[in-house]
Scaffold this motif. Structure first.
Motif, mmCIF file in Angstrom:
data_model
loop_
_atom_site.group_PDB
_atom_site.id
_atom_site.type_symbol
_atom_site.label_atom_id
_atom_site.label_comp_id
_atom_site.label_asym_id
_atom_site.label_seq_id
_atom_site.Cartn_x
_atom_site.Cartn_y
_atom_site.Cartn_z
ATOM 1 N N MET A 109 0.834 -1.209 0.000
ATOM 2 C CA MET A 109 0.000 0.000 0.000
ATOM 3 C C MET A 109 0.869 1.259 0.000
ATOM 4 S SD MET A 109 -3.048 -0.992 -0.359
ATOM 5 C CE MET A 109 -2.624 -2.552 -1.126
ATOM 6 N N SER A 110 2.010 1.204 0.658
ATOM 7 C CA SER A 110 2.936 2.345 0.617
ATOM 8 C C SER A 110 3.392 2.596 -0.817
ATOM 9 C CB SER A 110 4.150 2.086 1.515
ATOM 10 O OG SER A 110 3.762 2.068 2.863
ATOM 11 N N GLY A 111 3.598 1.521 -1.557
ATOM 12 C CA GLY A 111 3.972 1.647 -2.960
ATOM 13 C C GLY A 111 2.877 2.267 -3.806
ATOM 14 N N PHE A 112 1.631 2.113 -3.362
ATOM 15 C CA PHE A 112 0.488 2.701 -4.061
ATOM 16 C C PHE A 112 0.179 4.118 -3.584
ATOM 17 C CE2 PHE A 112 -1.162 -1.825 -4.695
ATOM 18 C CZ PHE A 112 -0.664 -1.905 -5.983
ATOM 19 N N GLY A 113 0.983 4.616 -2.625
ATOM 20 C CA GLY A 113 0.811 5.993 -2.196
ATOM 21 C C GLY A 113 0.351 6.204 -0.771
ATOM 22 N N MET A 114 0.149 5.146 0.000
ATOM 23 C CA MET A 114 -0.236 5.328 1.410
ATOM 24 C C MET A 114 0.892 6.055 2.126
ATOM 25 S SD MET A 114 -0.998 2.512 4.405
ATOM 26 C CE MET A 114 0.730 2.228 4.794
ATOM 27 N N ARG A 115 0.545 7.103 2.807
ATOM 28 C CA ARG A 115 1.527 7.878 3.554
ATOM 29 C C ARG A 115 1.216 7.755 5.038
ATOM 30 N NH1 ARG A 115 4.016 7.272 -0.367
ATOM 31 N NH2 ARG A 115 4.195 8.723 -2.069
ATOM 32 N N ALA A 116 2.204 7.308 5.786
ATOM 33 C CA ALA A 116 2.034 7.134 7.230
ATOM 34 C C ALA A 116 3.275 7.655 7.928
ATOM 35 C CB ALA A 116 1.825 5.673 7.556
ATOM 36 N N THR A 117 3.072 8.268 9.066
ATOM 37 C CA THR A 117 4.197 8.708 9.883
ATOM 38 C C THR A 117 4.710 7.526 10.697
ATOM 39 O OG1 THR A 117 2.830 9.287 11.783
ATOM 40 C CG2 THR A 117 3.153 11.008 10.100
ATOM 41 N N ASP A 118 5.899 7.656 11.246
ATOM 42 C CA ASP A 118 6.422 6.616 12.111
ATOM 43 C C ASP A 118 5.509 6.404 13.317
ATOM 44 O OD1 ASP A 118 8.600 6.180 10.478
ATOM 45 O OD2 ASP A 118 9.955 7.443 11.649
ATOM 46 N N ALA A 119 4.934 7.487 13.833
ATOM 47 C CA ALA A 119 4.026 7.379 14.965
ATOM 48 C C ALA A 119 2.770 6.581 14.612
ATOM 49 C CB ALA A 119 3.635 8.763 15.487
ATOM 50 N N GLU A 120 2.270 6.746 13.405
ATOM 51 C CA GLU A 120 1.061 6.026 12.985
ATOM 52 C C GLU A 120 1.321 4.535 12.803
ATOM 53 O OE1 GLU A 120 -1.401 9.396 10.530
ATOM 54 O OE2 GLU A 120 0.279 8.399 9.528
ATOM 55 N N THR A 121 2.534 4.162 12.515
ATOM 56 C CA THR A 121 2.838 2.756 12.307
ATOM 57 C C THR A 121 3.603 2.142 13.471
ATOM 58 O OG1 THR A 121 4.845 3.302 11.072
ATOM 59 C CG2 THR A 121 2.820 2.972 9.796
ATOM 60 N N ALA A 122 3.739 2.881 14.560
ATOM 61 C CA ALA A 122 4.467 2.368 15.731
ATOM 62 C C ALA A 122 3.641 1.377 16.498
ATOM 63 C CB ALA A 122 4.860 3.518 16.634
#
Length: 72
Positions: A59-72
């Protein structure tokens, strides 16, 4: 690293309903997945931790943008 989000997705995969339970990672999961998908689609996938890591990378390759905090 992505424990909260993966925990929410893992719990959701075990559920039969279409809503995420309250808990760590819920808000982040909804924010990141709802940008492109209905939550029912996102939580219907039955994957283990490695599967969700692969999905998040995809999904990141498709453009999903997440901060380190959101994926911690």
């Amino acid at each position: 690293m992505r424990f909260g989000l993966l925990a929410a997705l893992g719990v959701a995969a075990a559920m039969t309903g279409q809503e995420l339970p309250e808990g760590p990672g819920k808000a982040e999961t909804e924010k990141l997945c709802k940008g492109c998908h209905e939550m029912a689609r996102s939580i219907s996938k039955k994957q283990d931790r490695d599967g969700w890591m692969a999905t998040m990378t995809k999904m990141s390759g498709f453009g999903m943008r997440a901060t380190d905090a959101e994926t911690a």
